[in-house]
Design an enzyme around this catalytic site. Structure first.
Site, mmCIF file in Angstrom:
data_model
loop_
_atom_site.group_PDB
_atom_site.id
_atom_site.type_symbol
_atom_site.label_atom_id
_atom_site.label_comp_id
_atom_site.label_asym_id
_atom_site.label_seq_id
_atom_site.Cartn_x
_atom_site.Cartn_y
_atom_site.Cartn_z
ATOM 1 N N HIS A 1 67.509 53.998 77.913
ATOM 2 C CA HIS A 1 68.256 55.351 78.135
ATOM 3 C C HIS A 1 69.660 54.953 79.065
ATOM 4 O O HIS A 1 69.612 54.465 79.975
ATOM 5 C CB HIS A 1 67.661 56.660 78.810
ATOM 6 C CG HIS A 1 68.534 57.765 78.702
ATOM 7 N ND1 HIS A 1 68.539 58.611 77.681
ATOM 8 C CD2 HIS A 1 68.968 58.419 79.698
ATOM 9 C CE1 HIS A 1 69.395 59.390 78.012
ATOM 10 N NE2 HIS A 1 69.655 59.626 79.266
ATOM 11 N N ASN B 1 61.834 52.732 75.856
ATOM 12 C CA ASN B 1 62.893 53.428 75.312
ATOM 13 C C ASN B 1 63.949 52.891 76.548
ATOM 14 O O ASN B 1 63.530 52.489 77.695
ATOM 15 C CB ASN B 1 62.933 54.848 75.424
ATOM 16 C CG ASN B 1 64.260 55.453 74.918
ATOM 17 O OD1 ASN B 1 64.750 55.082 74.047
ATOM 18 N ND2 ASN B 1 64.632 56.458 75.718
#
Ligand code: GAR
Length: 207
Positions: A110, A108
């Protein structure tokens, strides 16, 4: 060559950065096989089409709950024999059976320096609003493996970005993308695809 799935919900500028990195040779050992959008009409789907990559839509509202949604996603990815799943602005929190199935194979990006400004509720512009409200002078981006803790998985790469006088959440978001996210994410993907990442006791080591 590793097969990559990119999960998106919106504009897909990080997806674009991944495509550009494949074209320029920054990503050498992987290719995007499929783009999955949680939203119909997401511009990221256009980017996939322009790149000749399959794009599919799996809307959250079509499934009774998070578990059923996650199971559908898992089956679509397994059918395509995906090695790495990249969450690039994917705004849905998945059931933990997802990371159990793809352990240390889900990444991911972020838009803050984890553990600052992360966890439930911290997504998109909200992250930058919170950083400005706190008055921090440095923020940045983090790429991490995803585990069952929201934004709590092993950190692969981080890059800091200054906050400047007069920044709005939108201006800051753009700077964090340009200076950090769009570089960091492709680099982390290549490290994975070249088998250079290992995880031990929740810490990522780079060979
Ligand atoms: C990016 O800034 C990404 O870091 C953020 O959403 C934006 C998506 O932009 N993700 C999160 O906040 C996840 N918690 P994009 O669709 O243009 O790549």
């Amino acid at each position: 060559m590793k097969k990559i799935a990119v999960l998106v919900s919106g504009g897909g500028t990080n997806l674009q950065a991944i495509f550009d990195a494949c074209d320029s040779g920054i990503i050498k050992n992987g290719r995007v096989s499929v783009v999955v959008s949680s939203k119909e009409g997401a511009y990221a789907l256009e980017r996939a089409k322009n790149h000749g990559v399959e794009g599919i839509v799996i809307p959250k509202k079509d499934y009774p709950d998070r578990v059923e949604y996650t199971k559908k996603l898992i089956s679509e990815l397994q059918t395509r024999d995906i090695d790495l799943v990249v969450l690039a602005g994917f705004m849905i929190i998945l059931d933990e059976c997802f990371t159990r199935t793809f352990e240390n194979r889900v990444m991911n990006v972020h838009p803050a320096l984890i553990p600052s400004f992360c966890g439930e509720g911290f997504y998109g512009l909200h992250v930058h609003e919170a950083a400005l409200a706190k008055g921090v002078k440095l923020t940045g981006a983090t790429v991490h493996f995803v585990n069952e803790v929201c934004d709590g998985g092993p950190i692969i790469a981080q890059k800091s970005v200054p906050i400047l006088e007069g920044d709005t959440p939108e201006i800051l978001q753009r700077r964090v993308m340009e200076e950090a996210e769009w570089k960091l994410l492709p680099e982390a993907i290549e490290l994975f695809c070249a088998d250079r990442l290992t995880v031990a006791d929740n810490i990522v080591h780079i060979k």
